[in-house]
Motif scaffolding. Structure first.
Motif, PDB file in Angstrom:
ATOM      1  N   MET A   1      96.546  -0.236 116.302  1.00  0.00           N
ATOM      2  CA  MET A   1      96.909  -0.145 117.709  1.00  0.00           C
ATOM      3  C   MET A   1      95.738   0.461 118.481  1.00  0.00           C
ATOM      4  SD  MET A   1     100.243   1.551 119.520  1.00  0.00           S
ATOM      5  CE  MET A   1     101.272   0.180 119.060  1.00  0.00           C
ATOM      6  N   THR A   2      95.544   0.004 119.695  1.00  0.00           N
ATOM      7  CA  THR A   2      94.455   0.502 120.525  1.00  0.00           C
ATOM      8  C   THR A   2      94.926   1.695 121.339  1.00  0.00           C
ATOM      9  OG1 THR A   2      95.038  -1.226 122.098  1.00  0.00           O
ATOM     10  CG2 THR A   2      93.185  -1.656 120.659  1.00  0.00           C
ATOM     11  N   THR A   3      94.003   2.625 121.554  1.00  0.00           N
ATOM     12  CA  THR A   3      94.334   3.883 122.220  1.00  0.00           C
ATOM     13  C   THR A   3      93.443   4.107 123.426  1.00  0.00           C
ATOM     14  OG1 THR A   3      95.002   4.874 120.123  1.00  0.00           O
ATOM     15  CG2 THR A   3      94.493   6.385 121.914  1.00  0.00           C
ATOM     16  N   ALA A   4      94.088   4.489 124.528  1.00  0.00           N
ATOM     17  CA  ALA A   4      93.367   4.861 125.748  1.00  0.00           C
ATOM     18  C   ALA A   4      93.589   6.343 126.013  1.00  0.00           C
ATOM     19  CB  ALA A   4      93.872   4.042 126.933  1.00  0.00           C
ATOM     20  N   LEU A   5      92.533   7.025 126.366  1.00  0.00           N
ATOM     21  CA  LEU A   5      92.595   8.411 126.829  1.00  0.00           C
ATOM     22  C   LEU A   5      92.334   8.375 128.324  1.00  0.00           C
ATOM     23  CD1 LEU A   5      92.552  11.494 126.732  1.00  0.00           C
ATOM     24  CD2 LEU A   5      90.241  11.361 125.778  1.00  0.00           C
ATOM     25  N   VAL A   6      93.311   8.822 129.099  1.00  0.00           N
ATOM     26  CA  VAL A   6      93.212   8.777 130.556  1.00  0.00           C
ATOM     27  C   VAL A   6      93.286  10.201 131.091  1.00  0.00           C
ATOM     28  CG1 VAL A   6      94.171   7.848 132.691  1.00  0.00           C
ATOM     29  CG2 VAL A   6      94.360   6.521 130.574  1.00  0.00           C
ATOM     30  N   THR A   7      92.213  10.662 131.739  1.00  0.00           N
ATOM     31  CA  THR A   7      92.234  11.979 132.362  1.00  0.00           C
ATOM     32  C   THR A   7      92.679  11.831 133.814  1.00  0.00           C
ATOM     33  OG1 THR A   7      89.926  11.937 133.113  1.00  0.00           O
ATOM     34  CG2 THR A   7      90.337  12.746 130.869  1.00  0.00           C
ATOM     35  N   GLY A   8      93.155  12.920 134.386  1.00  0.00           N
ATOM     36  CA  GLY A   8      93.663  12.869 135.752  1.00  0.00           C
ATOM     37  C   GLY A   8      94.911  12.010 135.844  1.00  0.00           C
ATOM     38  N   ALA A   9      95.705  12.014 134.777  1.00  0.00           N
ATOM     39  CA  ALA A   9      96.842  11.094 134.669  1.00  0.00           C
ATOM     40  C   ALA A   9      98.153  11.662 135.183  1.00  0.00           C
ATOM     41  CB  ALA A   9      97.009  10.661 133.218  1.00  0.00           C
ATOM     42  N   SER A  10      98.122  12.834 135.789  1.00  0.00           N
ATOM     43  CA  SER A  10      99.390  13.411 136.254  1.00  0.00           C
ATOM     44  C   SER A  10      99.854  12.844 137.587  1.00  0.00           C
ATOM     45  CB  SER A  10      99.297  14.938 136.320  1.00  0.00           C
ATOM     46  OG  SER A  10      98.248  15.342 137.163  1.00  0.00           O
ATOM     47  N   SER A  11      98.992  12.101 138.268  1.00  0.00           N
ATOM     48  CA  SER A  11      99.415  11.505 139.542  1.00  0.00           C
ATOM     49  C   SER A  11      98.435  10.406 139.950  1.00  0.00           C
ATOM     50  CB  SER A  11      99.486  12.565 140.649  1.00  0.00           C
ATOM     51  OG  SER A  11      98.199  13.090 140.927  1.00  0.00           O
ATOM     52  N   GLY A  12      98.803   9.696 140.984  1.00  0.00           N
ATOM     53  CA  GLY A  12      97.923   8.729 141.626  1.00  0.00           C
ATOM     54  C   GLY A  12      97.389   7.645 140.717  1.00  0.00           C
ATOM     55  N   ILE A  13      96.106   7.359 140.891  1.00  0.00           N
ATOM     56  CA  ILE A  13      95.453   6.282 140.156  1.00  0.00           C
ATOM     57  C   ILE A  13      95.514   6.530 138.649  1.00  0.00           C
ATOM     58  CG2 ILE A  13      93.227   5.168 139.716  1.00  0.00           C
ATOM     59  CD1 ILE A  13      92.620   5.620 142.731  1.00  0.00           C
ATOM     60  N   GLY A  14      95.285   7.761 138.219  1.00  0.00           N
ATOM     61  CA  GLY A  14      95.314   8.067 136.784  1.00  0.00           C
ATOM     62  C   GLY A  14      96.668   7.790 136.162  1.00  0.00           C
ATOM     63  N   ALA A  15      97.740   8.173 136.844  1.00  0.00           N
ATOM     64  CA  ALA A  15      99.092   7.904 136.342  1.00  0.00           C
ATOM     65  C   ALA A  15      99.334   6.405 136.264  1.00  0.00           C
ATOM     66  CB  ALA A  15     100.132   8.572 137.232  1.00  0.00           C
ATOM     67  N   ALA A  16      98.936   5.678 137.292  1.00  0.00           N
ATOM     68  CA  ALA A  16      99.125   4.226 137.309  1.00  0.00           C
ATOM     69  C   ALA A  16      98.340   3.554 136.183  1.00  0.00           C
ATOM     70  CB  ALA A  16      98.712   3.659 138.666  1.00  0.00           C
ATOM     71  N   ILE A  17      97.132   4.023 135.918  1.00  0.00           N
ATOM     72  CA  ILE A  17      96.316   3.464 134.840  1.00  0.00           C
ATOM     73  C   ILE A  17      96.978   3.723 133.489  1.00  0.00           C
ATOM     74  CG2 ILE A  17      94.119   3.693 133.603  1.00  0.00           C
ATOM     75  CD1 ILE A  17      92.816   4.174 136.385  1.00  0.00           C
ATOM     76  N   ALA A  18      97.438   4.953 133.268  1.00  0.00           N
ATOM     77  CA  ALA A  18      98.096   5.297 132.002  1.00  0.00           C
ATOM     78  C   ALA A  18      99.323   4.415 131.779  1.00  0.00           C
ATOM     79  CB  ALA A  18      98.487   6.778 131.998  1.00  0.00           C
ATOM     80  N   ILE A  19     100.125   4.246 132.799  1.00  0.00           N
ATOM     81  CA  ILE A  19     101.324   3.417 132.692  1.00  0.00           C
ATOM     82  C   ILE A  19     100.957   1.962 132.440  1.00  0.00           C
ATOM     83  CG2 ILE A  19     103.291   2.520 134.009  1.00  0.00           C
ATOM     84  CD1 ILE A  19     103.411   5.396 135.315  1.00  0.00           C
ATOM     85  N   ALA A  20      99.942   1.460 133.124  1.00  0.00           N
ATOM     86  CA  ALA A  20      99.523   0.066 132.941  1.00  0.00           C
ATOM     87  C   ALA A  20      99.047  -0.182 131.510  1.00  0.00           C
ATOM     88  CB  ALA A  20      98.438  -0.298 133.949  1.00  0.00           C
ATOM     89  N   PHE A  21      98.280   0.744 130.956  1.00  0.00           N
ATOM     90  CA  PHE A  21      97.855   0.589 129.568  1.00  0.00           C
ATOM     91  C   PHE A  21      99.063   0.556 128.640  1.00  0.00           C
ATOM     92  CE2 PHE A  21      93.401   1.878 130.591  1.00  0.00           C
ATOM     93  CZ  PHE A  21      92.738   0.914 129.845  1.00  0.00           C
ATOM     94  N   ALA A  22      99.997   1.482 128.819  1.00  0.00           N
ATOM     95  CA  ALA A  22     101.181   1.528 127.963  1.00  0.00           C
ATOM     96  C   ALA A  22     101.996   0.247 128.079  1.00  0.00           C
ATOM     97  CB  ALA A  22     102.036   2.745 128.309  1.00  0.00           C
TER      98      ALA A  22
END
Length: 94
Positions: A1-22
């Protein structure tokens, strides 16, 4: 499985990126300072783990990487979205 590490993920663009990867099938380590907001992001998918802390120091960064590798076995992509605000004259900020 591929893994993404997303910083600044508690809100805004970072949260959206984390959710999109998942939602695209990736395992995600969502990192940020606000644990409550990170938990809200993680509620979207069981493929999102959270790491709460301040990435202002290299020790914290090393801990985040280590925790991500321990959780998922590796890191395939880093989205370095965390913001940093340095105050001062541009000539005096390193």
């Amino acid at each position: 499985m591929t893994t993404a590490l997303v910083t600044g993920a508690s809100s805004g663009i970072g949260a959206a990126i984390a959710i999109a990867f998942a939602e695209s099938g990736w395992s995600v380590m969502a990192a940020g300072r606000d644990e409550g907001r990170l938990e809200e992001v993680a509620d979207v998918s069981e493929d999102i783990a959270i790491w709460a802390g301040d990435l202002g120091g290299s020790e914290d960064c090393e801990e985040l990487v280590s925790d991500t590798v321990e959780e998922f076995g590796g890191i395939h992509i880093l989205v370095n979205n965390a913001g940093y605000h340095a105050r001062g004259d541009v000539a005096n900020v390193d």
